[in-house]
Structures are given as C-alpha cells and as structure tokens.
Scaffold this active site. Structure first.
Site, PDB file in Angstrom:
ATOM      1  CE  LYS A 111      -4.375  -1.806   1.403  1.00 24.40           C
ATOM      2  NZ  LYS A 111      -5.576  -1.755   2.200  1.00 24.40           N
ATOM      3  CE  LYS A 194      -6.532  -7.509  -1.461  1.00 30.54           C
ATOM      4  NZ  LYS A 194      -6.952  -7.314  -0.161  1.00 30.54           N
ATOM      5  CE  LYS A 197     -13.825  -3.141   0.521  1.00 30.43           C
ATOM      6  NZ  LYS A 197     -13.480  -3.031   1.936  1.00 30.43           N
TER       7      LYS A 197
HETATM    8  P1  ATP Z   1      -8.112  -3.273  -0.102  1.00 30.68           P
HETATM    9  O1  ATP Z   1      -7.814  -4.164  -1.244  1.00 30.68           O
HETATM   10  O2  ATP Z   1      -8.356  -1.858  -0.457  1.00 30.68           O
HETATM   11  O3  ATP Z   1      -7.188  -3.481   1.053  1.00 30.68           O
HETATM   12  P2  ATP Z   1     -10.031  -5.182   0.462  1.00 30.68           P
HETATM   13  O4  ATP Z   1     -10.771  -5.380  -0.798  1.00 30.68           O
HETATM   14  O5  ATP Z   1      -8.954  -6.142   0.855  1.00 30.68           O
HETATM   15  O6  ATP Z   1      -9.492  -3.723   0.471  1.00 30.68           O
HETATM   16  P3  ATP Z   1     -11.000  -5.277   3.179  1.00 30.68           P
HETATM   17  O7  ATP Z   1     -12.043  -4.501   3.869  1.00 30.68           O
HETATM   18  O8  ATP Z   1      -9.610  -4.917   3.543  1.00 30.68           O
HETATM   19  O9  ATP Z   1     -11.127  -5.150   1.606  1.00 30.68           O
HETATM   20  O10 ATP Z   1     -11.243  -6.847   3.404  1.00 30.68           O
HETATM   21  C1  ATP Z   1     -12.404  -7.436   3.913  1.00 30.68           C
HETATM   22  C2  ATP Z   1     -12.267  -8.949   3.860  1.00 30.68           C
HETATM   23  O11 ATP Z   1     -12.274  -9.400   2.490  1.00 30.68           O
HETATM   24  C3  ATP Z   1     -10.983  -9.514   4.468  1.00 30.68           C
HETATM   25  O12 ATP Z   1     -11.288 -10.681   5.216  1.00 30.68           O
HETATM   26  C4  ATP Z   1     -10.135  -9.888   3.271  1.00 30.68           C
HETATM   27  O13 ATP Z   1      -9.249 -10.966   3.554  1.00 30.68           O
HETATM   28  C5  ATP Z   1     -11.189 -10.310   2.273  1.00 30.68           C
HETATM   29  N1  ATP Z   1     -10.725 -10.136   0.891  1.00 30.68           N
HETATM   30  C6  ATP Z   1     -10.383  -8.964   0.318  1.00 30.68           C
HETATM   31  N2  ATP Z   1     -10.015  -9.151  -0.968  1.00 30.68           N
HETATM   32  C7  ATP Z   1     -10.126 -10.486  -1.203  1.00 30.68           C
HETATM   33  C8  ATP Z   1      -9.907 -11.320  -2.355  1.00 30.68           C
HETATM   34  N3  ATP Z   1      -9.502 -10.790  -3.495  1.00 30.68           N
HETATM   35  N4  ATP Z   1     -10.137 -12.637  -2.244  1.00 30.68           N
HETATM   36  C9  ATP Z   1     -10.561 -13.190  -1.086  1.00 30.68           C
HETATM   37  N5  ATP Z   1     -10.788 -12.458   0.042  1.00 30.68           N
HETATM   38  C10 ATP Z   1     -10.582 -11.126  -0.014  1.00 30.68           C
END
Ligand code: ATP
Ligand code: LTN
Length: 329
Positions: A111, A194, A197
């Site tokens: 990040k 991955k 968001k």
């Molecule tokens: P950012 O990518 O901006 O960090 P994020 O999409 O990871 O955000 P979070 O709120 O940080 O969103 O994550 C919420 C939950 O979703 C966490 O348990 C995380 O492990 C899961 N998660 C996020 N992205 C993925 C993915 N691509 N595949 C599986 N699980 C995910």
C-alpha cells in the site's frame, strides 16, 4: 460455542473477493458460533482523508452485511468508532509489537508503494496493531478472513502470546479460518493480482452491486491464456484457475471437480458469470430494501455497539489491571 470475530473496512464498494473470501463464511458460521463483525471505519482513516464520506460508506456497508445474510438477532454487527475500546487497546498493542515486525508486513509495503506520491500516514504502518486490538478485545477463538490477511492474524497471535508472557494470561490466541474455495479471488483483468477495492482500474473487479449484464460482460472479457486447456493450476494458468475457483465457490464444489466439466474457455466464462449473477441478484434486492430504511440500520448498529462494548470494556479493564496501571476507582 467458539467466539468468532472478523471485520471489513468501509473503503469503496464491496466486491466478489470480499464476499467469497470473507462475508460468505461469516454468514454460514453465524449459527454455530458467537459472532462479532465490525465495520472498521478507524482503519479506513489510514487511506481516507476526504471529509463526510466515511459515514455514508459505513451505512452502505452495514446494509451490505445484512443483505448478504448476517442476522442482527444472531450476529453482533457494530461500527469500530462506536466502541472506543478499540483505539484504547490499539495503543497497548502498538507498545507490544516491534518496529521490525511492522516493517515486514506485506500489506504495508504494497500500500505504501502504491501511494508513493501521496501522504503515507503513520497509521498505515501501525495498522496491524489496531487490527490486533479488534480481535483480542473479543477473546476471539477464530478469525474468518481471506488469504491476504494471514500475516496480520499471525502478528496478532504473536502479540497476544508476548503480552500473555509479560503480564499473565490476558488474551485468547486466535486461529485464522479461510474458505476452501474463494480465499484468494484475483482480478479478472490481472489474474495474478488480488481483486481489491483499491485497484487502479474497475474492469477486472466484480462489485456486489454490479448489474447482471455488467457482470456477464466482465466474465466474458476475463483474461485467460492461449494454451486452450481447462485445468486448475494457479501458477501456470492463473486466469482459468481464478474462474474455476469462483465457479466452485458459487456451486459448492472444488475447483478440480469443476475443471472436469469443461474443455473450452467460452462456456467456463459464461457459467462462472451466470453463477455469480445467481448468487448476487437476491443480495442486491435485499440491499435496496434495507437502504430504504436508514433509521432502522442506524438502530441495528446502536444495538450492535452496545453488545460489543459490554465485551470490549471487560477485556480492556482486564488488560489495564494485568499491566498494573493505577486504577481510577
Ligand atoms: P483493499 O484491497 O483496499 O485493502 P479489500 O478489498 O482487501 O481492500 P477489506 O475490507 O480490507 O477489503 O477486506 C475485507 C475482507 O475481504 C478480508 O477478510 C479480506 O481478507 C477479504 N478479501 C479482500 N479481498 C479479497 C480477495 N480478493 N479474495 C478473497 N478475500 C478477499
Ligand atoms: N485488515 C483487514 C480488515 C480488518 C480485520 C480486522 C479483519 C481490520 N480489523 C479484524 C479481521 C479481524 C483487511 O484489510 N482486510
């Protein structure tokens, strides 16, 4: 009954990775455990500095959590900033983790690299300490998350064990729980990254609230490879494997079983898109209904915060007492 805790940040719109990696497990587990789920708005401050946006996205995320199936009569859903013990224990955690440990966190490295030209807050660096507080405050036995969070759960375990060693048994040492399929959903346009968001482009991300036609289109355009063989192999065939994993997660099979049903990429893309539409359509309907009564959503969150505080305040008091801070009473 095991205590389960997991949280999600109100940054941007929830996507398929969040759903398959985390939210779905929260919903399926809520009846077999004592479930706490937080909307971690203070964590979002590490990357958000625009005034007025977090409140709205917090309410929308609450509607999303209830729409995917969290039952407010069963699971405790709360907002992190409504429970001040998170920030209070967060400081104790910062004093129990080392600079070296925080420096090794890949999420911080990724990040901060992406934000090179931007403001990089100290909070982005100390983020895992606040996350450890989120978990340890609730004496959580299990933390259901996507694979990307493994390192953060490991550092939480290390912090808990270190604190218990210094000050006597205070915290439960939690275990990570990841789903069989869907623990790491990748970007449909960049299948080695991955689904996130905070990705630069939206075209490979399937949002929970995307129109069915947009979802089908995103799957049709998914990046694959040119060897033409349908096989589950994350290293050699990241695009196809991601489609297989998504379809498997939606249909309750394994990616390998799913692969056996296909010889061509086109039908796999079409079926994956349709399976996702089938899963998301009822969620979208419930989301719209819930957003129609925002006063009720706020009420549910107040009830959740009261329940969360009753657990969190006892843990914080125990922590201060075990450290030996002078009591105010
Ligand atoms: P950012 O990518 O901006 O960090 P994020 O999409 O990871 O955000 P979070 O709120 O940080 O969103 O994550 C919420 C939950 O979703 C966490 O348990 C995380 O492990 C899961 N998660 C996020 N992205 C993925 C993915 N691509 N595949 C599986 N699980 C995910
Ligand atoms: N760091 C997590 C979100 C998060 C979390 C938590 C997850 C904050 N606190 C406590 C599980 C338990 C993320 O970025 N996905």
């Amino acid at each position: 009954m095991p205590r389960v805790l997991s949280c999600i940040q109100p940054t941007g719109v929830v996507h398929l990775g969040n759903y398959l990696g985390a939210l779905r497990t929260w919903v399926s587990g809520q009846h077999e455990c004592d479930a706490f789920h937080g909307i971690v708005d203070l964590h979002a401050l590490t990357v958000t500095d625009r005034p007025g946006v977090l409140g709205t996205s917090t309410l929308e995320l609450a509607a999303t959590l209830f729409a995917v199936g969290l039952d407010p009569d069963v699971a405790t859903v709360f907002v992190q900033s409504h429970v001040p013990e998170h920030a209070q224990l967060g400081w104790v955690m910062e004093c129990t983790v080392s600079y070296g440990e925080l420096s090794r966190m890949t999420q911080f490295k990724d990040k901060s690299a992406k934000r090179e030209a931007d403001f990089i807050s100290a909070g982005l660096f100390t983020y895992p300490a606040l996350q450890a507080a989120d978990i340890l405050l609730y004496d959580a036995d299990e933390v259901p998350v996507g694979e990307d969070q493994r390192q953060h759960i490991e550092i939480t375990r290390d912090i808990a064990m270190r604190f218990n060693g210094r000050f006597g048994k205070t915290f439960v040492v939690p275990k990570i729980i990841t789903p069989r399929a869907g623990a790491k959903v990748t970007d449909l346009q960049e299948p080695t990254a991955k689904m996130s968001k905070s990705a630069a482009s939206d075209s490979g991300i399937v949002y929970l609230l995307d129109e069915p036609s947009a979802i089908i289109k995103k799957f049709k355009r998914a990046v694959t490879d040119s060897d033409g063989e349908v096989r589950f192999d994350r290293t050699e065939k990241p695009g196809i494997s991601n489609l297989l994993e998504i379809l498997a997660a939606c249909t309750g099979r394994t990616p390998e079983q799913t692969a056996a049903g296909y010889t061509q990429y086109g039908p796999l893309k079409a079926d994956a898109g349709e399976a996702v539409v089938d899963v998301l359509t009822p969620i979208q309907h419930r989301y719209r209904e819930l957003m129609g009564d925002q006063a009720e959503l706020s009420r549910l969150l107040r009830v959740g915060a009261d329940k969360a505080r009753s657990v969190a305040s006892a843990t914080l008091a125990r922590t201060y007492s075990n450290i030996g801070l002078l009591s105010a009473e």
